[in-house]
Design a protein around this motif. Structure first.
Motif, PDB file in Angstrom:
ATOM      1  N   UNK A   1       0.815  -1.215   0.000  1.00  0.00           N
ATOM      2  CA  UNK A   1       0.000   0.000   0.000  1.00  0.00           C
ATOM      3  C   UNK A   1       0.855   1.275   0.000  1.00  0.00           C
ATOM      4  N   UNK A   2       1.880   1.290   0.867  1.00  0.00           N
ATOM      5  CA  UNK A   2       2.818   2.409   0.910  1.00  0.00           C
ATOM      6  C   UNK A   2       4.226   1.850   1.046  1.00  0.00           C
ATOM      7  N   UNK A   3       5.153   2.406   0.277  1.00  0.00           N
ATOM      8  CA  UNK A   3       6.550   2.012   0.398  1.00  0.00           C
ATOM      9  C   UNK A   3       7.437   3.232   0.239  1.00  0.00           C
ATOM     10  N   UNK A   4       8.185   3.552   1.287  1.00  0.00           N
ATOM     11  CA  UNK A   4       9.164   4.638   1.253  1.00  0.00           C
ATOM     12  C   UNK A   4      10.553   4.009   1.264  1.00  0.00           C
ATOM     13  N   UNK A   5      11.380   4.363   0.301  1.00  0.00           N
ATOM     14  CA  UNK A   5      12.731   3.813   0.218  1.00  0.00           C
ATOM     15  C   UNK A   5      13.760   4.933   0.247  1.00  0.00           C
ATOM     16  N   UNK A   6      14.472   5.021   1.372  1.00  0.00           N
ATOM     17  CA  UNK A   6      15.559   5.993   1.541  1.00  0.00           C
ATOM     18  C   UNK A   6      15.125   7.405   1.141  1.00  0.00           C
ATOM     19  N   UNK A   7      13.955   7.793   1.633  1.00  0.00           N
ATOM     20  CA  UNK A   7      13.412   9.114   1.312  1.00  0.00           C
ATOM     21  C   UNK A   7      14.119  10.174   2.159  1.00  0.00           C
ATOM     22  N   UNK A   8      14.631  11.189   1.482  1.00  0.00           N
ATOM     23  CA  UNK A   8      15.335  12.260   2.170  1.00  0.00           C
ATOM     24  C   UNK A   8      14.674  13.605   1.877  1.00  0.00           C
ATOM     25  N   UNK A  19      12.807   5.020   5.588  1.00  0.00           N
ATOM     26  CA  UNK A  19      12.291   3.905   4.797  1.00  0.00           C
ATOM     27  C   UNK A  19      11.256   3.174   5.648  1.00  0.00           C
ATOM     28  N   UNK A  20      10.090   2.905   5.068  1.00  0.00           N
ATOM     29  CA  UNK A  20       9.067   2.139   5.772  1.00  0.00           C
ATOM     30  C   UNK A  20       8.101   1.545   4.758  1.00  0.00           C
ATOM     31  N   UNK A  21       7.289   0.584   5.224  1.00  0.00           N
ATOM     32  CA  UNK A  21       6.344  -0.075   4.338  1.00  0.00           C
ATOM     33  C   UNK A  21       5.048  -0.372   5.085  1.00  0.00           C
ATOM     34  N   UNK A  22       3.935  -0.120   4.407  1.00  0.00           N
ATOM     35  CA  UNK A  22       2.605  -0.446   4.937  1.00  0.00           C
ATOM     36  C   UNK A  22       1.999  -1.492   4.011  1.00  0.00           C
ATOM     37  N   UNK A  57       6.163   4.911  -3.161  1.00  0.00           N
ATOM     38  CA  UNK A  57       5.088   4.283  -3.923  1.00  0.00           C
ATOM     39  C   UNK A  57       3.843   4.200  -3.049  1.00  0.00           C
ATOM     40  N   UNK A  58       2.699   4.544  -3.635  1.00  0.00           N
ATOM     41  CA  UNK A  58       1.408   4.459  -2.942  1.00  0.00           C
ATOM     42  C   UNK A  58       0.453   3.704  -3.859  1.00  0.00           C
ATOM     43  N   UNK A  59      -0.184   2.669  -3.345  1.00  0.00           N
ATOM     44  CA  UNK A  59      -1.091   1.829  -4.128  1.00  0.00           C
ATOM     45  C   UNK A  59      -0.388   1.272  -5.368  1.00  0.00           C
ATOM     46  N   UNK A  60       0.906   0.990  -5.211  1.00  0.00           N
ATOM     47  CA  UNK A  60       1.663   0.363  -6.283  1.00  0.00           C
ATOM     48  C   UNK A  60       2.199   1.297  -7.344  1.00  0.00           C
ATOM     49  N   UNK A 177      -7.805  -3.502   3.208  1.00  0.00           N
ATOM     50  CA  UNK A 177      -7.514  -2.094   3.451  1.00  0.00           C
ATOM     51  C   UNK A 177      -6.312  -1.970   4.377  1.00  0.00           C
ATOM     52  N   UNK A 178      -5.780  -0.761   4.464  1.00  0.00           N
ATOM     53  CA  UNK A 178      -4.616  -0.517   5.322  1.00  0.00           C
ATOM     54  C   UNK A 178      -4.727   0.857   5.970  1.00  0.00           C
TER      55      UNK A 178
END
Length: 282
Positions: A1-8, A19-22, A57-60, A177-178
């Motif tokens: 649903x949500x993926x943050x990769x090394x966001x600065x 970085x986190x993932x839902x 990425x949100x919803x892919x 859902x998330x």
């Protein structure tokens, strides 16, 4: 649903590096002290601020490539947003209908009545709890698959918080859902979230399943002499106390079996935050 990769994201006196993932079907909590970066992370996910590096990425899809249909699948509650106090609930129904093609007026009115939110009264006359519930209901009633909520329970009494958490549990019953949620009230997250990310100084310093944190984490209360003799292999962080040292471990059972003479308290979100952030990592 949500993926943050090394966001600065760089500011004058603060830097987010996250970085986190839902995952689908899960409630993920983001915890940490004021100024840790929670709101900045939420705004980055929602593309409300421009990031300096990394990907979201949100919803892919990349969060800056979302279509109108994609955005309608996201419900948002931010701590510094809300409806005009001069409107009534009846006034905002046509606004929501025009914004969201899948807005369910019948479900919206039903939920407002269920949670004692008056339809004709001006929102400025609502209690803090009524305003919070209205924001959550509004975020849920347009077919949203993902809720992003920054401090939705802030300022609420225990009854209002319980009603709002019941709303969120009902929302998750479909299984597809998330929710990504932040809160300073640890008991809310302990009873709602599947997993937790802890952020401090703009960086994620811990990610753990909520059940694991509550069942397997512990705080050792040690005298200086006990601390010197302790096997520190499974110690995550320590904090100097008046009586000696408090140590956080993710292997509570190991110390219960091998050090029967020491005091070991059950882990909690508040205890983990206090020692991880105010103590020294090992």
């Amino acid at each position: 649903m949500v993926k943050m990769e090394h966001v600065k994201k760089h500011y004058k006196d603060f830097e987010l590096d996250c970085s986190l993932q839902v995952e689908e079907g899960r409630v993920t909590g983001l915890i940490g002290p004021n100024g840790a970066g929670k709101s900045t992370a939420f705004k980055a996910i929602l593309n409300l601020i421009e990031i300096d590096a990394g990907g979201i990425a949100v919803l892919g899809k990349a969060n800056d490539r979302l279509t109108q249909d994609d955005r309608e699948k996201i419900g948002v509650v931010l701590s510094d947003s809300g409806f005009s106090g001069y409107l009534s609930v009846k006034d905002i129904i046509p606004v929501l209908s025009s914004l969201y093609r899948r807005f369910d007026r019948t479900a919206f009115v039903h939920m407002c009545k269920k949670f004692n939110i008056p339809l004709d009264k001006k929102i400025k006359e609502f209690s803090t709890g009524m305003k919070a519930k209205l924001q959550v209901i509004s975020a849920m009633c347009h077919g949203a698959r993902l809720l992003i909520m920054d401090e939705p329970t802030a300022g609420l009494d225990v009854i209002a918080r319980g009603e709002l958490l019941d709303l969120l549990r009902g929302y998750m019953e479909s299984g597809d859902r998330s929710i990504l949620i932040s809160s300073h009230i640890s008991s809310d997250l302990e009873g709602l979230c599947d997993d937790l990310y802890m952020i401090d100084g703009g960086k994620i310093i811990l990610h753990e399943e909520t059940d694991v944190l509550l069942d397997e984490y512990g705080v050792l209360k040690l005298t200086d002499e006990q601390y010197e003799k302790l096997d520190k292999e499974h110690i995550l962080a320590c904090k100097r106390e008046g009586f000696g040292v408090s140590c956080l471990t993710a292997q509570k059972q190991f110390y219960m079996e091998n050090y029967p003479g020491i005091v070991i308290e059950k882990g909690s979100i508040d205890k983990v935050i206090t020692i991880m952030i105010r103590g020294e990592a090992k």
